[in-house]
Scaffold this motif. Sequence first.
Motif, short mmCIF file in Angstrom:
data_model
loop_
_atom_site.label_atom_id
_atom_site.label_comp_id
_atom_site.label_asym_id
_atom_site.label_seq_id
_atom_site.Cartn_x
_atom_site.Cartn_y
_atom_site.Cartn_z
N ALA A 61 0.86 -1.19 0.00
CA ALA A 61 0.00 0.00 0.00
C ALA A 61 0.89 1.23 0.00
O ALA A 61 1.99 1.23 0.55
N ILE A 62 0.40 2.29 -0.64
CA ILE A 62 1.12 3.57 -0.69
C ILE A 62 0.18 4.65 -0.16
O ILE A 62 -0.88 4.35 0.38
N GLY A 63 0.56 5.90 -0.35
CA GLY A 63 -0.26 7.01 0.10
C GLY A 63 -1.65 6.98 -0.50
O GLY A 63 -1.83 6.67 -1.68
N GLU A 156 -7.82 -6.47 5.82
CA GLU A 156 -8.72 -6.34 4.66
C GLU A 156 -8.63 -4.95 4.05
O GLU A 156 -8.66 -4.79 2.83
N ILE A 157 -8.50 -3.92 4.89
CA ILE A 157 -8.32 -2.55 4.38
C ILE A 157 -7.02 -2.50 3.60
O ILE A 157 -6.96 -1.94 2.49
N HIS A 158 -5.96 -3.09 4.16
CA HIS A 158 -4.65 -3.10 3.48
C HIS A 158 -4.75 -3.80 2.12
O HIS A 158 -4.14 -3.35 1.15
N ASP A 159 -5.50 -4.88 2.05
CA ASP A 159 -5.64 -5.63 0.80
C ASP A 159 -6.40 -4.85 -0.27
O ASP A 159 -6.19 -5.09 -1.46
N PHE A 161 -7.11 -1.17 -0.27
CA PHE A 161 -6.95 0.27 -0.46
C PHE A 161 -5.50 0.71 -0.24
O PHE A 161 -4.76 0.08 0.51
N HIS A 162 -5.15 1.82 -0.88
CA HIS A 162 -3.95 2.54 -0.49
C HIS A 162 -4.38 3.43 0.66
O HIS A 162 -5.31 4.23 0.53
N CYS A 167 3.63 6.76 3.28
CA CYS A 167 4.60 5.67 3.45
C CYS A 167 4.29 4.51 2.53
O CYS A 167 3.29 4.51 1.82
N ILE A 168 5.15 3.50 2.59
CA ILE A 168 4.94 2.24 1.91
C ILE A 168 4.61 1.23 3.00
O ILE A 168 5.36 1.09 3.96
#
Length: 191
Positions: A61-63, A156-159, A161-162, A167-168
């Motif tokens: 995930a990124i910004g 699940e949010i990480h999977d 959405f950015h 950060c990365i």
Amino acid sequence: MEWKVYMHNQALLSSVLSLLFFSILPFSASANGIWVDVNTTEHTLTVMQGDKVEHIFENIAIGRFGTTWHKITKDDKTPLGDFRIGWINEQSRYYRFFGLDYPNRETAQRAFEDNRITEETWLTILKATNQEKTPPQNTILGGFIGIHGIGRGDPEIHDQFHWTNGCIALTNKQIDQLGKWLKPGVMVKIR
């Protein structure tokens, strides 16, 4: 009046030349040739040793608002460029945090040329980077940019959405795996 402007420009030139002289000194490089390639389009983080792929981490995930060459504080964008790992926080709320030397010399130079930072801020960032110290993290350019886990966040949010402020982010498990390669001085290319 012209004499004062001339003297100011001469003093500035002298300061810049001395800072640039010290900037040619080598930065602490990774002894084993490890560097990191962050592909913000493919959403991958690749650990490299020279030109050999060591490991690819997917679904980073990124910004939340993408990437930029002209990051400013609170824009929630991931800065593009070449950075180095500057410090490691093992007690981060994001599980583990590998801080980047952002804003670095190139970022500060662009911002100064675009009149987004003052001469004083530019020189402060140059001085810190030339001394291999963490640059100021509280300028208009933002700070505390790094590679980190999700901590107690929702996988699940990480999977889906950015979600970061610039950060990365990887999963905590991925950060554990990645940690064996990341040390202060390791190059991180964000593209």
